[in-house]
Design a protein around this motif. Structure first.
Motif, mmCIF file in Angstrom:
data_model
loop_
_atom_site.group_PDB
_atom_site.id
_atom_site.type_symbol
_atom_site.label_atom_id
_atom_site.label_comp_id
_atom_site.label_asym_id
_atom_site.label_seq_id
_atom_site.Cartn_x
_atom_site.Cartn_y
_atom_site.Cartn_z
ATOM 1 N N THR A 1 -4.367 4.931 -2.567
ATOM 2 C CA THR A 1 -4.690 4.832 -3.996
ATOM 3 C C THR A 1 -5.306 6.126 -4.518
ATOM 4 O O THR A 1 -5.280 6.373 -5.722
ATOM 5 N N CYS B 1 0.839 -1.212 0.000
ATOM 6 C CA CYS B 1 0.000 0.000 0.000
ATOM 7 C C CYS B 1 0.865 1.250 0.000
ATOM 8 O O CYS B 1 0.604 2.211 -0.726
ATOM 9 N N LEU C 1 -5.526 1.502 2.362
ATOM 10 C CA LEU C 1 -5.575 1.191 0.927
ATOM 11 C C LEU C 1 -6.294 2.293 0.162
ATOM 12 O O LEU C 1 -5.815 2.772 -0.875
#
Length: 1102
Positions: free
Chosen positions: A307, A231, A303
Motif C-alpha cells: 500500500t 495485496c 499489506l
C-alpha cells in the motif's frame, strides 16, 4: 462501468450541436422565425420519435446520439422511453449500445415498459460483443421488480463465469442491486462473491470487494485465500476499487494480526531483576522470555509494503485510505510516512482540505511528532474559508510545544485581528489551550489576553473574558489585580457570557477583592431586570456568596436581589431564588442543609480542562463519514480490537495450481537429463527456464525491506511503483544482482569454509561457490533482525516444487533434513540487504533439488565481476562538529575514514576526535538523543569515561545516511551538559570504491543510459590535464575506484552506494582545446547530479 457510460455521453455531446443544426434546417420552414426561440420541447421530441421510427439506421443513430446528449446535459428524456425501447433489438451495434445507455438511466422509472423487453435483454446476455452483454446485465439489474429476481440471479451467475473481465465486473455490480431488491438471496449471492473473489483480473477486484462489503462484510473467511492476491493486485486496480479494498483489508488485518504497538518493557524488567541464587534452568527460561519480542507477520508486512506506493496516488481518496490504514495497522515508528502525503493533499480544493484536516487534527492529538516538521503548512491564509481556518488552528494548537510556542503565539496575534469574528474567537480559545498545556507560557498568554480586554471589538473582549476566567481558576492566588481589572470592565461589556464570567469570578474569589465585590453587586442589582437570564443567575450566586462571607455590607442588598428574582418571568430564576433563600437565610422551615450553606457555595471548584474537540473522535475509523460527523452513520463497520493471539496464518496459504506442478515436473526432468551440466551454463533453454521460474515466484512476491524503509519521495521513487513492476525486471538485471552478491560473498568467506560447505552439496554437480553464496546470504538475511521474510505464498510454492521434484529423483540424507524455512530464504535473495560481513554458515544449509533446478538456469558466467576494493585516497580534511566555546571547553572534529564500517554493511565510517581544552577533566562523553530523518540509523561510539585536561581521544561511529546528504543530528553529552551537533556527509563519502574490467564498465554503462545518465562539459585547467592529476583530484573528492582504461584521454572510475549498493560510474573524457566531458551513470539520479556538481569545480580549478 462508469467509464464506458461517460464515453457514450461524450460522443453524443460532440455530435449533438451538428445534429441540432441539421434538425433546425429541416424543421425551419414549418416554424415561424419569430417563434423559433419559444418552440416547445414536445415539438423537438416529436421529431426525435419520428427519427426513431424511421427505417434508416442513420436517422435512428442520430436520434439516439441527441437523446444521450440530452441526458448528459441533465434534461429529462423519459417520455421518449416507448420509442427508444422499440429499438432495443436493433441489428446495428452502435444503436444498440446507445439504447442500453438510455435504458440504464430510465429502466427504474419505466419498469412496466422495460419488462416488455426482458426477453430481448436475456438474448443480449449471449451477444458476442462484451459491451452489449455487460449493458444488458446492467439494464436487467436496474429493473427493480421482485418478479424478475430469479432471472437476475441466473444472469448474474452466468455473467460471473464470462470470459470478459468487463462483464464479470458488471456481474459484481449487479450483486449489490439484487441484494437491495431481495435480501433473501444472500446465500446464493455469497457463492457468486466467493467465486468472483478468486478472479485474478484487476478490473473485477474492486467491484467484487464492494459487493462483499455490501452483502456479507462479516464473512472474513472468504478473504483468507484471496488476501495475498488482493495485496499484490492492489497497485493495478482502478482508484475507487483501491479505496474499497484498502478499507476492507484494514478491517481484515485488525482481526488476523497481533498489535504492532505492544512494548516489551514488562518482559525486560522481569529479566533485569535477577536473583543471585538462581538455577541455570530458570535463567534459560528467562532468556527465552526476553527473546519473545514482537515480530510482524509477513502477511501484515506484505499489506503495508504494497500500500505504501499508493501514497503517491493522484486520487485524494486513495491517499486518505492508505493513511488511515497506516494509522490503524502500522507500527508507530512507520506511521509517520503518511504525513508528507497528507500535507500534499492540502493543495486540493476546499472540500478535500476539510476532510484531510479533520483527520490530521485527530492524528495530531495522539502523535504530535508526525506533523511537527510541516507546521508552516497549517498556517492560515486569508483566502481560506472559516471551516478550514478553524481546523488549521486546531492542528496548530495540538502541535504546540515549548520549542515552537513563541512562533505560534506571534501567528495567533495576527489571527486575533482577523475580520472573521468566529475565527478570532476560536484563536482566543486556542491561546487559552496553549496556556494551560504549556506552563512556561501561561503568564505570557494571560497578559496577552488581558491586553485584548481593551480591544474595540466586543466579541474579542467577551471571548477573552471567558478564557481568562478559565485560566484564573488554575492559579487564582496570584491574580487579584486581573480580577479587579475585569470588574472595572463590567460597565462596558454587554455580551451575556462575558458578564456572567466576570460575576462568577468576583463571587468565587470575593474574599480576595472584599471592597470591590459588594460594589459590583450594587451596580448589577440596579440593572437586574434588564439583564439576560444567564447574568441574572450569576447575580443571585454572587449575592448568596457575599451574604455568607460579608453579611454586614450585603445583607439588605442580597434580600433585594432575591425579592427581584422571586417575581421574575423565567421560572429558572424563580426556582433558583427560592432555593438560595431557603439555604442561606435560616428560619423554622429551613432544613439541615442550611448549616452547610457556606461549604456548598464556596467549595473548591476543579479547574476546567481545555481540551480539543477532536479528542473523542479517534474511536471512529479515520476517513469515514462517522469520523467526519462525529456520530455513528448508517452502515458504519466498527474496527475490531487487535486479537491477543493471532489466528492461524495457514488459512491464507493457497494450494498451487496443477499447471504449476506440471511445470515443476518438467523442470525436474530437464535437470535429470543433464546431470553433468555445470552451474555456470550458458544454455538459452535454461535462461528461459530461470526467467519463467522467477516470474512465477515474483507474482506473489513483494518489495524488499530496504525499499520499505526508503521514504517515498517523488524524485527518487516512481509514482506508480509496485511490487508487480519491480518483480518484472529484465532477466539480465536479476542475474547481475545475484552475481554481485555471489562474488562478494565468495571472496569474503575463507577457503576452509568453502571446502566444508562443498561437501554438503548434493550429487547434482553444483559448484561450492554457488551454494556458499546462496546459503550464506540466506543465513545473513535470517540473522538480520529487521529483515522480514516474503509472503507465505512463496514458501508454499517452494514447498510444492520440492515435493514434486523429490518424486522425480533421489535425495541424499542431508537433503531430506533441510528445513523448508531455508527454502524461503534461498528463493528470495533479492528481498534482503546484501550483507558483506562474513557469517559462519551451518553445514545443514544445503540446496534442495528443486532450488538447484531453479538456480541452474541462471547464467552467471557472462555477467560482470564487480568487487569492493580498498580506498585509493583517504582525505585528511576534518570538519568541525562542536566548537570549544559552544561546548564549554569540549571541542569535537570529525572526518570520513573511508574504511568499511565494522558496525554494519550500510553504514559510513566516521572518526570523531574530541579534545578537552579546559583545565578540568570531562567525564562520560557519549551520544544522547538522536534526531534523524526517516530510515537513517546511527551506531554510537563507546562512551569515553574520562578525558583529562588538554587530552584528546578519537572514536569511531557508523552512520547509515540512506544514500542521501541529509544531516544526521544528535546530542553529544557529557556528565553535566549536552550539546546539539550535526554531521553532514559530502556526496563522495556515500560511496564504496569497486574494481572491474573496462569491458564490464562499458557493459554496465550501456545499461545505465537515458535518465540514469548525467553529463556536463567543463573547461579543464592546463595543470589538471595529466592522467595522474585527474585521478588524484577525482579520488580525493569522492571515494571512487579506478577502472583500467586502454585510452589515454579517457579516465574511468567506479563505486557503489554504501546503503543500496547501486553502481556509480564516472567517466572523464579529455577533449581538444582544454575541455573535458564529465559523465556519470547511476540509478540514483539525485546523488549522480550532486556528485557531478561537486566534481566540476575540482577539475576546472587550478
Amino acid at each position: 462501468m462508469s467509464g464506458n457510460g461517460h464515453g457514450y455521453g461524450e460522443q453524443a455531446g460532440e455530435a449533438a450541436p451538428e445534429l441540432a443544426q441539421e434538425v433546425a434546417h429541416t424543421t425551419a420552414p414549418s416554424v415561424p422565425a419569430a417563434f423559433g426561440l419559444f418552440s416547445s420541447d414536445t415539438k423537438k421530441n416529436e421529431d426525435l420519435k419520428q427519427m426513431l421510427e424511421s427505417s434508416k439506421d442513420s436517422a435512428k443513430l442520430d436520434a439516439m446520439k441527441r437523446i444521450v446528449g440530452m441526458i448528459a446535459k441533465g434534461k429529462n428524456a423519459s417520455e421518449l422511453f416507448p420509442a427508444v425501447v422499440k429499438n432495443v433489438a436493433s441489428k446495428n451495434i452502435e444503436i444498440k449500445k446507445l439504447v442500453y445507455v438510455y435504458l440504464m438511466r430510465y429502466a427504474e422509472e419505466q419498469q412496466d415498459l422495460a419488462l416488455l423487453s426482458i426477453s430481448t435483454f436475456q438474448r443480449a446476455l449471449k451477444d458476442p460483443n462484451q459491451l452489449i452483454r455487460a449493458s444488458a446485465l446492467r439494464v436487467l439489474s436496474s429493473i427493480r421488480v421482485p418478479i424478475i429476481v430469479p432471472i437476475m440471479m441466473l444472469a448474474i451467475k452466468e455473467a460471473s463465469s464470462d470470459l470478459s473481465p468487463y462483464v464479470r465486473k458488471n456481474a459484481a455490480h449487479a450483486i449489490q442491486k439484487l441484494y437491495s431488491l431481495d435480501p433473501e438471496q444472500k446465500e446464493m449471492l455469497i457463492e457468486v462473491i466467493e467465486k468472483l473473489l478468486k478472479d485474478r483480473s484487476t478490473l473485477v477486484a474492486g467491484s467484487v470487494v464492494m459487493a462483499f462489503e455490501e452483502v456479507c462484510p462479516d464473512r472474513i473467511d472468504l478473504i483468507h485465500k484471496n488476501y495475498r492476491k488482493l495485496c499484490n493486485l492492489l497497485v493495478d486496480v482502478e482508484e475507487w476499487g483501491q479505496v474499497v479494498i484498502i478499507h476492507m483489508l484494514t478491517r481484515y488485518a485488525r482481526t488476523q494480526f497481533v498489535s504492532p504497538w505492544k512494548t516489551d518493557d514488562d518482559i525486560v524488567e522481569e529479566y533485569n531483576e535477577n536473583n543471585f541464587y538462581e538455577s541455570d534452568e530458570e535463567q534459560k527460561e528467562k532468556d527465552q522470555n526476553v527473546k519473545k519480542t514482537y515480530t510482524m507477520d509477513p502477511d501484515h508486512r506484505l499489506l503495508l509494503r504494497n500500500t505504501k506506493p499508493l501514497l503517491q496516488s493522484r486520487n485524494a481518496a486513495v491517499v486518505m485510505a492508505v493513511a488511515q490504514l497506516y494509522w490503524h495497522l502500522a507500527p508507530k515508528s512507520e506511521a509517520g510516512i503518511v504525513s508528507k502525503s497528507l500535507v500534499r493533499l492540502l493543495r486540493s480544493n476546499r472540500e478535500v482540505q476539510y476532510i484531510v484536516l479533520q483527520n490530521i487534527a485527530t492524528m495530531s492529538i495522539q502523535r504530535k511528532g508526525m506533523f511537527e516538521p510541516y507546521l508552516k503548512s497549517f498556517y492560515v491564509r486569508s483566502t481560506d474559508p472559516t471551516m478550514i481556518k478553524t481546523l488549521k488552528l486546531e492542528i496548530l494548537t495540538n502541535l504546540a510545544n515549548e520549542a515552537n510556542i513563541s512562533t505560534l503565539l506571534r501567528e495567533f496575534q495576527t489571527y486575533v485581528k482577523s475580520q472573521d469574528k468566529q475565527f478570532a474567537a476560536a484563536t482566543i480559545q486556542a491561546i487559552g489551550r496553549c496556556a494551560t498545556n504549556i506552563t512556561e507560557v501561561t503568564d505570557t498568554c494571560l497578559n496577552g489576553l488581558v491586553c485584548l480586554l481593551s480591544n474595540r471589538d466586543e466579541t474579542v473582549v467577551a471571548e477573552s473574558v471567558v478564557v481568562i476566567k478559565k485560566l484564573l481558576q488554575t492559579q487564582p492566588a496570584h491574580h487579584g489585580e486581573i480580577i479587579k481589572h475585569m470588574a472595572k470592565l463590567l460597565d462596558n461589556i454587554t455580551v451575556p457570557v462575558a458578564r456572567a464570567s466576570i460575576l462568577w469570578l468576583i463571587g468565587e474569589y470575593c474574599e480576595r477583592v472584599p471592597k470591590i465585590a459588594p460594589d459590583v453587586l450594587r451596580k448589577t442589582a440596579k440593572s437586574f431586570t434588564n439583564e439576560d437570564d444567564l447574568v441574572k443567575l450569576q447575580i443571585l450566586s454572587l449575592g448568596a456568596k457575599l451574604y455568607l462571607t460579608n453579611s454586614k455590607q450585603t445583607k439588605l442588598l442580597t434580600q433585594y436581589v432575591l425579592n427581584l428574582g422571586k417575581y421574575d418571568q423565567s421560572y429558572d430564576i424563580r426556582d433558583r431564588t427560592r432555593f438560595i433563600r431557603q439555604l442561606i437565610v435560616p428560619n423554622e422551615k429551613s432544613g439541615a442543609l442550611s448549616k452547610y450553606a457556606k461549604k456548598i457555595f464556596l467549595a473548591q471548584k476543579p479547574a476546567p480542562l481545555l481540551e480539543s474537540p477532536f479528542k473523542d473522535r479517534d474511536h471512529f475509523q479515520l476517513g469515514t463519514l462517522s469520523h467526519t460527523l462525529n456520530s455513528r452513520a448508517t452502515g458504519y463497520l466498527e474496527l475490531s480490537d487487535w486479537p491477543d493471539v493471532a489466528p492461524d496464518p495457514a488459512v491464507r496459504n493457497v494450494e498451487v495450481a496443477e499447471s504449476a506442478k506440471e511445470w515443476t515436473a518438467i523442470l525436474g526432468k530437464t535437470k535429470k537429463e543433464k546431470p553433468t551440466e555445470k552451474f555456470y551454463s550458458e544454455s538459452e533453454e535454461e535462461e528461459d527456464e530461470s526467467a519463467s521460474t522467477s516470474a512465477t515466484e515474483s507474482e506473489s512476491g513483494s518489495e524488499s525491506e530496504k525499499e520499505d524503509k526508503e521514504e517515498g519521495s517523488s524524485d527518487e521513487s516512481s509514482e506508480s511503483s509496485s511490487s508487480s513492476e519491480e518483480s518484472s525486471d529484465s532477466e539480465s538485471d536479476s542475474k547481475e544482482s545475484i552475481a554481485k552478491k555471489a562474488s562478494g560473498a565468495v571472496k569474503e568467506s575463507n577457503a576452509e569454509e568453502v571446502k566444508r560447505k562443498a561437501k554438503g552439496i548434493s550429487k547434482n554437480g553444483n559448484t561450492s561457490s554457488s551454494s556458499d553464496t546462496v546459503s550464506s546470504s540466506s543465513e545473513e538475511s535470517s540473522s538480520d533482525s529487521k529483515s522480514v521474510s516474503d509472503s507465505r505464498s512463496d514458501s508454499d510454492s517452494g514447498k510444492s516444487r520440492s515435493a514434486t521434484s523429490s518424486k522425480k529423483e533421489e535425495k541424499t540424507a542431508q537433503d531430506r533434513k533441510t528445513p523448508s524455512k531455508q527454502d524461503v530464504f534461498l528463493l528470495d535473495l533479492d528481498d534482503f540487504h546484501p550483507v558483506t560481513t562474513p557469517v559462519a554458515v551451518p553445514t545443514a544449509a544445503v540446496l534442495s533439488p528443486s532450488l538447484t533446478a531453479d538456480l541452474e538456469g541462471l547464467s552467471l558466467s557472462g555477467s560482470s565481476v564487480i568487487d569492493v576494493t580498498t580506498q585509493v585516497f583517504v582525505p585528511k580534511k576534518t570538519h568541525e562538529m562542536l566548537h570549544r566555546m559552544t561546548g564549554k571547553g569540549l571541542s569535537a572534529y570529525y572526518h570520513f575514514s573511508r574504511q568499511p564500517d565494522m558496525f554494519g554493511d550500510h553504514m559510513v565510517s566516521v572518526q570523531v576526535t574530541v579534545t578537552n581544552t579546559t583545565d578540568q577533566k570531562i567525564e562520560n562523553i557519549h551520544i544522547g538523543e538522536t534526531k534523524l530523518p526517516l530510515g537513517m540509523r546511527i551506531h554510537e561510539f563507546n562512551p569515553i569515561e574520562c578525558l583529562e585536561p588538554g587530552g584528546s581521544a578519537t572514536v569511531s561511529m557508523g552512520i547509515d545516511f540512506c544514500d542521501s546528504t541529509q544531516t544526521a543530528s544528535f546530542q553529544l553529552c557529557t556528565k553535566d551538559d549536552h550539546f546539539n551537533v550535526n554531521i553532514q556527509p559530502p556526496v563522495g563519502e556515500l560511496l564504496l570504491p569497486v574494481t572491474m574490467s573496462e569491458k564490464d564498465f562499458k557493459k554496465e554503462q550501456g545499461m545505465l543510459t537515458g535518465m540514469n545518465e548525467t553529463s556536463a562539459t567543463i573547461a579543464v585547467a592546463p595543470q589538471n590535464s595529466t592522467s595522474l592529476v585527474i585521478i588524484e583530484k577525482v579520488v580525493k573528492a569522492a571515494n571512487l575506484g579506478v577502472v583500467p582504461s586502454g585510452q589515454d584521454n579517457i579516465h574511468r572510475f567506479a563505486a557503489k552506494t554504501v546503503h543500496s549498493g547501486s553502481l556509480m560510474l564516472v567517466t572523464v573524457e579529455l577533449k581538444e582545446s582544454s575541455t573535458a566531458q564529465l559523465i556519470i551513470n547511476t540509478e540514483k539520479t539525485v546523488i549522480g547530479s550532486v556528485l557531478l556538481r561537486e566534481l566540476k569545480p575540482v577539475l576546472s580549478q587550478g
